[in-house]
Design a protein around this motif. Structure first.
Motif, mmCIF file in Angstrom:
data_model
loop_
_atom_site.group_PDB
_atom_site.id
_atom_site.type_symbol
_atom_site.label_atom_id
_atom_site.label_comp_id
_atom_site.label_asym_id
_atom_site.label_seq_id
_atom_site.Cartn_x
_atom_site.Cartn_y
_atom_site.Cartn_z
ATOM 1 N N TYR A 284 -24.973 -22.543 -44.950
ATOM 2 C CA TYR A 284 -25.404 -22.563 -43.702
ATOM 3 C C TYR A 284 -24.567 -23.799 -42.856
ATOM 4 O O TYR A 284 -24.150 -24.777 -43.436
ATOM 5 N N GLY B 55 -27.280 -22.920 -38.553
ATOM 6 C CA GLY B 55 -27.787 -21.906 -39.601
ATOM 7 C C GLY B 55 -29.273 -22.257 -40.027
ATOM 8 O O GLY B 55 -29.616 -23.377 -40.196
ATOM 9 N N ARG C 102 -32.162 -14.950 -39.750
ATOM 10 C CA ARG C 102 -31.295 -15.837 -40.542
ATOM 11 C C ARG C 102 -29.919 -15.856 -39.966
ATOM 12 O O ARG C 102 -29.491 -14.998 -39.345
ATOM 13 N N GLY D 24 -31.605 -28.772 -41.798
ATOM 14 C CA GLY D 24 -31.900 -27.945 -43.038
ATOM 15 C C GLY D 24 -32.669 -27.854 -44.066
ATOM 16 O O GLY D 24 -32.805 -27.745 -44.973
ATOM 17 N N LYS E 67 -26.628 -17.629 -41.570
ATOM 18 C CA LYS E 67 -25.759 -18.120 -42.568
ATOM 19 C C LYS E 67 -25.055 -17.286 -43.282
ATOM 20 O O LYS E 67 -25.110 -16.298 -42.963
#
Ligand SMILES: O=C(O)CCC(=O)C(=O)O
Ligand SMILES: [Fe+2]
Length: 377
Positions: free
Chosen positions: A53, A57, A7, A87, A9
């Motif tokens: 994010y 991200g 991840r 996203g 973010k």
């Protein structure tokens, strides 16, 4: 700390201001979620986390660890208005895939976009291409069960919540499933286990509050006089070996994959904290691995598993989702209500004829996976 590759973010436990903030839109979401994910039982939305994010991200595929193993059934993601591109939120369940693209309306300050899904669904966020994507996640917690008036659940769709409702006490597809179950148990006089479509923590299964079509199946079996109980299991999947390994490694017995009961006692044994459990009655059971409207599939083609799931501490069994089954007792013929009573009152209208298959399924393959290798939020 975020792990590289899993991840990218920023996240924070929801600030108190968010937890206490109960805007009108949450009430609307709660009522929609109660309808679509909880068979119209009451749910609460418990604010869990704020995610930010930035460009680049993302959040790798994972399932959400239940904060309340017995009562948590799903997750709501609310996307706050903040302009971004990319996203996408991708949610998968048993070969079905749903994409939530919040980016297109993200600049509109008047719009709060949201998505909801069962907590055992694998989901991921693709990289944000520009701007900031800001979401707040809520745990969907089911209030204590108080069965609906009819006593029978219904749900709209096998995976997500579109499509027509299927009612447990009426649906023709359930008649077909029950007919198949009876055919199998009569012929082989064995207990029968049907794999549930969703995965469950042990506590949730003990509570017997099932998700979506699983509840419909169990209500449907019960309303037709079949006795059911639930079991968490481990499945040893057949490995797809390349041809050249076939003769060397293929063990005849492995061909079907094996199914093992997996209880709290087994977990204790695995962790060297308890004695070896006995599974005496286990051999005399037959399993149906997949079911859908009007069709029972005895074996199913196994495909590549994406390794994805949640980690847990040894012994922390309630953080894990298990493949689960409903086990049906061998019915005395007088126990089962005549199926004719129920015929002809289908509300779904699109049930196929029952089809008990002994071969591989031609259904979409299961994209769910071993819940091992990847960390959860
Ligand atoms: O940001 C999202 O859309 C989902 C976040 C998420 O999956 C999580 O916090 O577990
Ligand atoms: Fe998540």
């Amino acid at each position: 700390m975020p792990k590289p590759g899993k991840r990218k973010k920023m996240e924070a436990p929801s600030p108190k201001i968010l937890v206490d903030y109960s805007p009108g839109f949450l009430r609307i979401i709660r009522s929609k979620v109660s309808c679509s994910l909880a068979n119209e039982e009451e749910v609460t939305l418990q604010c869990y986390k704020l995610n930010v994010y930035s460009t680049g991200g993302f959040f790798s595929a994972h399932v959400d660890t239940p904060v309340d193993a017995a009562q948590m059934i799903g997750t709501v993601v609310v996307c706050l208005p903040c302009q971004h591109t990319g996203g996408e939120l991708i949610v998968k369940h048993k070969g079905a895939k749903k994409e939530f693209l919040f980016a297109n309306l993200s600049a509109d300050q008047a719009k709060v976009q949201w998505a909801a899904f069962y907590s055992d669904c694998v989901h991921e966020i693709l990289p944000v291409k520009s701007g900031h994507r800001i979401t707040v996640t809520y745990n969907v917690i089911r209030k204590k069960p108080s069965r609906s008036e009819s006593g029978y659940g219904y749900c709209k769709n096998q995976h997500f919540f579109t499509g027509q409702k299927i009612k447990a006490d009426q649906d023709a597809a359930l008649n077909n499933i029950v007919a198949d179950v009876l055919k199998i148990t009569e012929k082989r006089r064995k207990q029968l286990g049907i794999f549930l479509r969703h995965k469950y923590t042990m506590s949730a299964l003990a509570e017997g509050i099932l998700k979506g079509l699983d509840q419909v199946l169990c209500d449907g079996l019960a309303s037709r006089g079949l006795t059911c109980h639930f079991l968490t299991i481990l499945v040893q999947e057949k490995e797809n070996l390349p041809d050249e390994y076939d003769e060397l490694y293929r063990d005849e017995e492995d061909d079907e994959g094996r199914v093992y009961a997996f209880s709290r006692e087994d977990m204790l044994y695995v962790n060297n904290e308890g004695p070896k459990p006995q599974h005496a009655a286990w051999k005399a059971m037959e399993f149906i691995k997949d079911w859908s409207k009007g069709k029972l599939v005895v074996h199913r083609k196994e495909t590549d598993a994406e390794n994805c799931g949640n980690y847990t501490q040894p012994g922390a069994v309630d953080q894990l989702y298990f493949q689960s089954t409903v086990v049906i007792g061998i019915p005395e013929s007088s126990d089962v209500k005549p199926l004719e009573e129920n015929r002809g009152c289908s509300t779904s209208g699109d049930a196929d004829d029952a089809d008990v298959k002994d071969e591989e399924s031609d259904e979409e393959d299961d994209e769910e996976s071993d819940e091992e290798d990847c960390e959860r939020r």
